[in-house]
Design an enzyme around this catalytic site. Structure first.
Site, short mmCIF file in Angstrom:
data_model
loop_
_atom_site.label_atom_id
_atom_site.label_comp_id
_atom_site.label_asym_id
_atom_site.label_seq_id
_atom_site.Cartn_x
_atom_site.Cartn_y
_atom_site.Cartn_z
N ASP A 12 0.82 -1.22 0.00
CA ASP A 12 0.00 0.00 0.00
C ASP A 12 0.86 1.27 0.00
O ASP A 12 1.96 1.27 0.53
CB ASP A 12 -0.92 -0.03 1.24
CG ASP A 12 -2.05 0.99 1.14
OD1 ASP A 12 -2.39 1.41 0.01
OD2 ASP A 12 -2.58 1.37 2.19
N HIS A 29 2.36 3.47 -9.06
CA HIS A 29 2.10 2.04 -9.31
C HIS A 29 3.26 1.40 -10.06
O HIS A 29 3.65 0.27 -9.80
CB HIS A 29 0.79 1.86 -10.08
CG HIS A 29 -0.43 2.28 -9.30
ND1 HIS A 29 -0.63 1.89 -8.00
CD2 HIS A 29 -1.48 3.08 -9.63
CE1 HIS A 29 -1.79 2.41 -7.55
NE2 HIS A 29 -2.31 3.14 -8.52
N TRP A 61 -12.17 -1.95 -7.58
CA TRP A 61 -12.97 -1.57 -8.76
C TRP A 61 -13.66 -0.23 -8.56
O TRP A 61 -14.08 0.39 -9.54
CB TRP A 61 -14.04 -2.63 -9.05
CG TRP A 61 -13.50 -3.97 -9.43
CD1 TRP A 61 -13.43 -5.07 -8.63
CD2 TRP A 61 -12.95 -4.36 -10.69
NE1 TRP A 61 -12.87 -6.13 -9.32
CE2 TRP A 61 -12.56 -5.72 -10.58
CE3 TRP A 61 -12.74 -3.69 -11.91
CZ2 TRP A 61 -11.99 -6.43 -11.64
CZ3 TRP A 61 -12.16 -4.40 -12.96
CH2 TRP A 61 -11.80 -5.74 -12.82
N LEU A 123 10.56 -20.52 -4.80
CA LEU A 123 9.64 -19.61 -4.08
C LEU A 123 8.27 -19.77 -4.70
O LEU A 123 8.15 -19.90 -5.92
CB LEU A 123 10.09 -18.15 -4.25
CG LEU A 123 9.12 -17.09 -3.69
CD1 LEU A 123 9.25 -16.98 -2.17
CD2 LEU A 123 9.38 -15.70 -4.30
N LEU A 187 -6.55 -4.47 7.71
CA LEU A 187 -6.31 -5.58 6.78
C LEU A 187 -6.96 -5.36 5.41
O LEU A 187 -6.60 -6.03 4.44
CB LEU A 187 -6.83 -6.90 7.38
CG LEU A 187 -6.02 -7.46 8.55
CD1 LEU A 187 -6.69 -8.70 9.12
CD2 LEU A 187 -4.59 -7.80 8.11
C1 IPE Z 1 -5.41 -2.60 -0.03
O1 IPE Z 1 -5.11 -1.27 -0.19
C2 IPE Z 1 -5.43 -3.28 -1.37
C3 IPE Z 1 -4.14 -3.46 -2.02
C4 IPE Z 1 -2.97 -3.13 -1.52
C5 IPE Z 1 -4.18 -4.11 -3.30
P1 IPE Z 1 -6.24 -0.15 -0.36
O2 IPE Z 1 -5.51 1.14 -0.56
O3 IPE Z 1 -7.21 -0.54 -1.40
O4 IPE Z 1 -6.96 -0.20 1.05
P2 IPE Z 1 -7.81 0.93 1.83
O5 IPE Z 1 -8.83 1.45 0.86
O6 IPE Z 1 -6.84 1.98 2.24
O7 IPE Z 1 -8.38 0.22 3.00
C1 IPE Z 2 -1.55 0.32 -3.36
O1 IPE Z 2 -1.36 1.68 -3.40
C2 IPE Z 2 -1.85 -0.28 -4.71
C3 IPE Z 2 -3.24 -0.71 -4.87
C4 IPE Z 2 -4.18 -0.64 -3.97
C5 IPE Z 2 -3.59 -1.28 -6.15
P1 IPE Z 2 -2.57 2.69 -3.38
O2 IPE Z 2 -2.98 2.96 -4.79
O3 IPE Z 2 -3.66 2.24 -2.49
O4 IPE Z 2 -1.87 3.98 -2.79
P2 IPE Z 2 -2.46 4.99 -1.70
O5 IPE Z 2 -2.94 4.17 -0.55
O6 IPE Z 2 -3.57 5.74 -2.38
O7 IPE Z 2 -1.30 5.86 -1.34
MG MG Z 3 -4.07 2.46 -0.53
#
Ligand code: IPE
Ligand code: IPE
Ligand code: MG
Length: 239
Positions: A12, A29, A61, A123, A187
């Site tokens: 994240d 990303h 989504w 792995l 989580l």
């Molecule tokens: C969790 O992160 C999903 C992934 C890392 C793929 P999110 O950024 O979607 O989670 P929330 O919205 O902060 O809970």
């Molecule tokens: C995690 O980074 C990647 C995915 C959830 C796909 P985020 O895109 O959630 O990045 P933040 O949380 O907005 O910084």
């Molecule tokens: Mg995020």
């Protein structure tokens, strides 16, 4: 030192990493994919056998269409560019999540990655894509309910063990350690069943800044934890 066989990571903070640099979220990303490459190389060197990464949640989504499409594109690019190297390095790819909700080309690529690497042993890289813990549990419950309705299974044969053996993660041990980057303390629907007794490590760094050293530190942190699974520590049993 006890090393976890299975480490699961909530990758994240890509968006905030990019924002802090005045860059579009896509740049975050992309940098996140590079951090993933380095982590996949480091994990087996540090003694980890299973690495699960949360790449796209069943709730992601709800992001703007353009970002969803960027994330789908990056997954395709990652498989196309990295599959040969992963295979060469003995990485077995497994995918968890709801495959039916994905475009046919992505399903095909994921299937190709899984079959090509099925015999590898260095792995196991588990990619959680279009994954949600609740969705996985509901799909599993439905599958077992259908087996009971068909008469293929007795309802009392549904146990914690048989349920686990019907989840997307069948034959993958539960993660001993779950790491989340970016400072969020939740989580977000990741491995709800499997993480019942996982040790949790939350790191302030954004995912693109995650390095081998962060992983090594988290493993050291894990080694110092006392896991009790509802019982008592050995030193307290005689008291
Ligand atoms: C969790 O992160 C999903 C992934 C890392 C793929 P999110 O950024 O979607 O989670 P929330 O919205 O902060 O809970
Ligand atoms: C995690 O980074 C990647 C995915 C959830 C796909 P985020 O895109 O959630 O990045 P933040 O949380 O907005 O910084
Ligand atoms: Mg995020």
């Amino acid at each position: 030192m006890a090393t976890p066989a299975h480490v699961a990571i909530i990758m994240d903070g890509n968006g905030r990493w990019a924002k802090a640099r005045g860059l579009p979220r896509l740049a975050g990303h992309r940098a996140g994919v590079e951090a993933l490459r380095q982590t996949v190389r480091a994990a087996p060197e540090l003694g980890v056998s299973y690495l699960t990464v949360y790449a796209f949640s069943s709730e992601n989504w709800s992001r703007p269409k353009s970002e969803v499409s960027d994330l789908m594109g990056l997954l395709k690019l990652f498989i196309r560019r990295d599959l040969a190297e992963l295979h060469q390095n003995g990485v077995r790819v497994r995918v968890i999540g709801n495959k039916e909700g994905l475009q046919p080309d992505i399903r095909g690529l994921l299937q190709e990655a899984e079959s090509l690497t099925a015999g590898n042993e260095a792995l196991t890289l588990v990619i959680a894509f279009n994954y949600g813990g609740r969705d996985e549990i509901v799909r599993t419950a439905r599958k077992l309910a259908e087996a009971v309705a068909r008469g293929d299974m007795a309802s009392d044969a549904i146990t914690a063990e048989s349920f686990a053996a019907s989840l997307d993660t069948k034959s993958i041990p539960d993660p001993e350690l779950v790491i989340r980057t970016s400072g969020e303390l939740r989580l977000s629907n990741f491995l709800l069943w499997q993480a019942a007794y996982s040790e949790l490590v939350f790191l302030p760094c954004y995912w693109p800044d995650f390095s081998r050293e962060h992983l090594a530190d988290a493993l050291r942190d894990f080694a110092g934890r006392e896991r009790r699974f509802g019982g008592l520590a050995a030193r307290d049993v005689a008291l």
